[in-house]
Design a protein around this motif. Structure first.
Motif, mmCIF file in Angstrom:
data_model
loop_
_atom_site.group_PDB
_atom_site.id
_atom_site.type_symbol
_atom_site.label_atom_id
_atom_site.label_comp_id
_atom_site.label_asym_id
_atom_site.label_seq_id
_atom_site.Cartn_x
_atom_site.Cartn_y
_atom_site.Cartn_z
ATOM 1 N N ILE A 1 0.820 -1.204 0.000
ATOM 2 C CA ILE A 1 0.000 0.000 0.000
ATOM 3 C C ILE A 1 0.856 1.257 0.000
ATOM 4 N N SER A 2 2.100 1.137 0.492
ATOM 5 C CA SER A 2 2.949 2.323 0.551
ATOM 6 C C SER A 2 3.305 2.833 -0.824
ATOM 7 N N CYS A 3 3.121 1.990 -1.844
ATOM 8 C CA CYS A 3 3.331 2.510 -3.197
ATOM 9 C C CYS A 3 2.017 2.538 -3.953
ATOM 10 N N GLY A 4 0.901 2.440 -3.215
ATOM 11 C CA GLY A 4 -0.405 2.608 -3.823
ATOM 12 C C GLY A 4 -0.888 1.392 -4.587
ATOM 13 N N MET A 5 -0.320 0.201 -4.314
ATOM 14 C CA MET A 5 -0.661 -0.959 -5.123
ATOM 15 C C MET A 5 -0.858 -2.202 -4.272
ATOM 16 N N GLY A 6 -1.300 -2.021 -3.039
ATOM 17 C CA GLY A 6 -1.210 -3.142 -2.134
ATOM 18 C C GLY A 6 -2.408 -4.062 -2.113
ATOM 19 N N ASP A 7 -2.221 -5.271 -1.608
ATOM 20 C CA ASP A 7 -3.358 -6.172 -1.473
ATOM 21 C C ASP A 7 -3.172 -7.202 -0.388
ATOM 22 N N THR A 8 -2.417 -6.922 0.691
ATOM 23 C CA THR A 8 -2.193 -7.945 1.687
ATOM 24 C C THR A 8 -2.662 -7.543 3.074
ATOM 25 N N GLY A 9 -2.386 -8.431 4.066
ATOM 26 C CA GLY A 9 -3.053 -8.362 5.348
ATOM 27 C C GLY A 9 -2.915 -7.082 6.134
ATOM 28 N N THR B 1 -2.536 -4.087 5.145
ATOM 29 C CA THR B 1 -3.387 -3.041 4.568
ATOM 30 C C THR B 1 -4.757 -3.067 5.228
ATOM 31 N N ALA B 2 -5.343 -4.251 5.271
ATOM 32 C CA ALA B 2 -6.675 -4.402 5.845
ATOM 33 C C ALA B 2 -6.677 -4.049 7.328
ATOM 34 N N TYR B 3 -5.719 -4.591 8.052
ATOM 35 C CA TYR B 3 -5.713 -4.411 9.506
ATOM 36 C C TYR B 3 -5.495 -2.957 9.894
ATOM 37 N N TYR B 4 -4.472 -2.335 9.340
ATOM 38 C CA TYR B 4 -4.158 -0.959 9.698
ATOM 39 C C TYR B 4 -5.307 -0.021 9.338
ATOM 40 N N GLY B 5 -5.825 -0.156 8.115
ATOM 41 C CA GLY B 5 -6.899 0.724 7.673
ATOM 42 C C GLY B 5 -8.155 0.562 8.496
ATOM 43 N N TRP B 6 -8.504 -0.688 8.777
ATOM 44 C CA TRP B 6 -9.714 -0.940 9.559
ATOM 45 C C TRP B 6 -9.571 -0.409 10.980
ATOM 46 N N VAL C 1 -10.858 -7.814 5.733
ATOM 47 C CA VAL C 1 -11.734 -6.748 6.230
ATOM 48 C C VAL C 1 -13.084 -7.313 6.650
ATOM 49 N N ILE C 2 -13.625 -8.215 5.842
ATOM 50 C CA ILE C 2 -14.897 -8.864 6.208
ATOM 51 C C ILE C 2 -14.799 -9.486 7.597
ATOM 52 N N GLN C 3 -13.723 -10.203 7.830
ATOM 53 C CA GLN C 3 -13.583 -10.923 9.099
ATOM 54 C C GLN C 3 -13.295 -9.989 10.268
ATOM 55 N N LEU C 4 -12.547 -8.925 10.029
ATOM 56 C CA LEU C 4 -12.330 -7.932 11.082
ATOM 57 C C LEU C 4 -13.643 -7.250 11.453
ATOM 58 N N ALA C 5 -14.455 -6.955 10.448
ATOM 59 C CA ALA C 5 -15.748 -6.329 10.703
ATOM 60 C C ALA C 5 -16.660 -7.243 11.512
ATOM 61 N N LYS C 6 -16.665 -8.525 11.189
ATOM 62 C CA LYS C 6 -17.489 -9.473 11.945
ATOM 63 C C LYS C 6 -16.997 -9.600 13.384
ATOM 64 N N LEU C 7 -15.678 -9.595 13.570
ATOM 65 C CA LEU C 7 -15.135 -9.661 14.930
ATOM 66 C C LEU C 7 -15.543 -8.445 15.749
ATOM 67 N N ASP C 8 -15.785 -7.315 15.075
ATOM 68 C CA ASP C 8 -16.228 -6.101 15.760
ATOM 69 C C ASP C 8 -17.751 -6.011 15.890
ATOM 70 N N ASP D 1 2.891 3.716 5.507
ATOM 71 C CA ASP D 1 4.051 3.986 6.351
ATOM 72 C C ASP D 1 3.674 4.743 7.622
ATOM 73 N N ASP D 2 2.637 5.597 7.546
ATOM 74 C CA ASP D 2 2.235 6.384 8.702
ATOM 75 C C ASP D 2 1.633 5.519 9.810
ATOM 76 N N LEU D 3 1.106 4.359 9.454
ATOM 77 C CA LEU D 3 0.431 3.505 10.431
ATOM 78 C C LEU D 3 1.266 2.311 10.862
ATOM 79 N N GLN D 4 2.369 2.063 10.189
ATOM 80 C CA GLN D 4 3.157 0.861 10.448
ATOM 81 C C GLN D 4 3.684 0.827 11.885
ATOM 82 N N ASP D 5 4.281 1.896 12.340
ATOM 83 C CA ASP D 5 4.825 1.920 13.696
ATOM 84 C C ASP D 5 3.726 1.747 14.737
#
Length: 341
Positions: A148-156, A158-163, A188-195, A282-286
């Motif tokens: 996602i840091s280069c605007g092309m992401g599709d892995t875990g 991305t979903a966790y940090y954004g959600w 994201v579907i599964q994170l939403a259900k957990l919430d 990158d802003d959310l990684q730390d």
């Protein structure tokens, strides 16, 4: 120890349209490496185990004069040199006190059997413990870092940090997730259900609809055969929208949004006091990386989070896998297994 083969997948020529295996990308077995004698200068040798294959690789197959900025994931590949993407490797020799032989590192790795790294920090690598004994392929997918840091992401991540950062999810709300059959959308579907949210999810095939239902989506539909507006009218209004597609679907979601809805995407809007939020990885990684690794692998092991992946054996198959991904023929997260430990 005698020198050993260090096969690699090289960037051989700039493609026009789809990259062609054997032309754009060439499997080369001429290079050798003496693992015991190669100069390390305080570094270490990493044996590649698995590599991620993602759509953004095609964007790096461009000329050296093309505009680029930022980290190595934005830079064009160099002709005659190995491709690179996120991967996991095992340390087979080390002169670095922080890196022990037999430990595992994750990060941007060349598409070759062995690589020499100076250190962890300057190379953007992290050590992976894998206490849960998951397949290493998981760590370049649902439990992996994002592009996602280069605007092309599709892995875990991305979903966790954004959600975690932007959904502001509340029990009983309604979430709509597009591309829910993909590696980001499915998590994201599964994170939403957990919430505790009701989840509406869309994808483009019957197979992906079945998968979305299997991982907990309350309403799953094929946007190619079902009217999105009708589904959202019946099942909404939307409180949280994870937008993987934009276009008409985004317009429809705006129409069917609740007051104060949160849209996780690329910009800010005011209509209905909706927030559309994009996020720089990158802003959310730390903030979230330690939490991510403490949470997601355990949930994968326990079965609380499910995932799909498409693992292809052999470094020599990278070119074919890249082509499948570009054509959208892969059925799940694409991973190439280079070697066993």
């Amino acid at each position: 120890m005698a020198p050993t083969r260090n096969a690699r997948m090289i960037f051989n020529s700039m493609p026009v349209g789809y990259p062609v295996p054997g032309k754009t990308t060439v499997y080369d077995t001429a290079e050798m490496i003496d693992i015991e004698k190669v100069p390390l200068n305080g570094g270490f040798v990493l044996k590649t185990l698995v590599l991620s294959v993602d759509p953004y690789l095609r964007l790096r197959m461009r000329g050296p004069d093309a505009k680029s900025s930022g980290n190595g994931m934005r830079q064009p590949f160099k002709l005659g040199e190995s491709l690179a993407s996120h991967g996991v490797g095992v340390v087979v020799r080390s002169e670095n006190a922080k890196v022990k032989v037999g430990s595992h590192a994750y990060g941007l790795i060349a598409h070759q059997e062995y690589s020499v790294f100076k250190d962890l920090e300057s190379q953007g690598l992290i050590m992976i413990e894998n206490k849960e004994k998951l397949p290493w392929s998981v760590y370049v997918g649902v439990a992996g870092m994002s592009e996602i840091s280069c605007g092309m992401g599709d892995t875990g991540q991305t979903a966790y940090y954004g959600w975690k950062e932007y959904s502001k999810a509340k029990n009983g709300e309604v979430a709509f997730v597009t591309a829910g059959g993909g590696s980001v959308g499915s998590l994201v579907i599964q994170l939403a259900k957990l919430d505790g949210l009701k989840v509406i999810a869309s994808a483009g095939s019957a197979e992906k609809v079945a998968f979305m239902k299997n991982i907990g989506a309350d309403v799953a539909f094929n946007y190619k055969t079902t009217d999105t507006a009708q589904v959202l009218e019946r099942e909404g209004p939307i409180d949280v929208y994870w937008d993987n597609v934009g276009g008409q679907t985004l317009d429809t979601a705006l129409e069917k949004a609740n007051v104060g809805a949160r849209f996780i995407n690329l910009m800010q809007v005011v209509a209905k006091r909706i927030t559309i939020q994009g996020f720089p990885f990158d802003d959310l990684q730390d903030k979230y990386q330690k939490e991510f690794y403490a949470t997601i692998p355990e949930k994968l092991k326990s079965g609380k989070i499910k995932h799909k992946e498409e693992v292809t054996e052999g470094l020599d198959k990278v070119g074919e896998v890249i082509l499948r991904v570009q054509k959208g023929e892969n059925k799940a997260k694409a991973v190439v297994k280079v070697a066993d430990e």
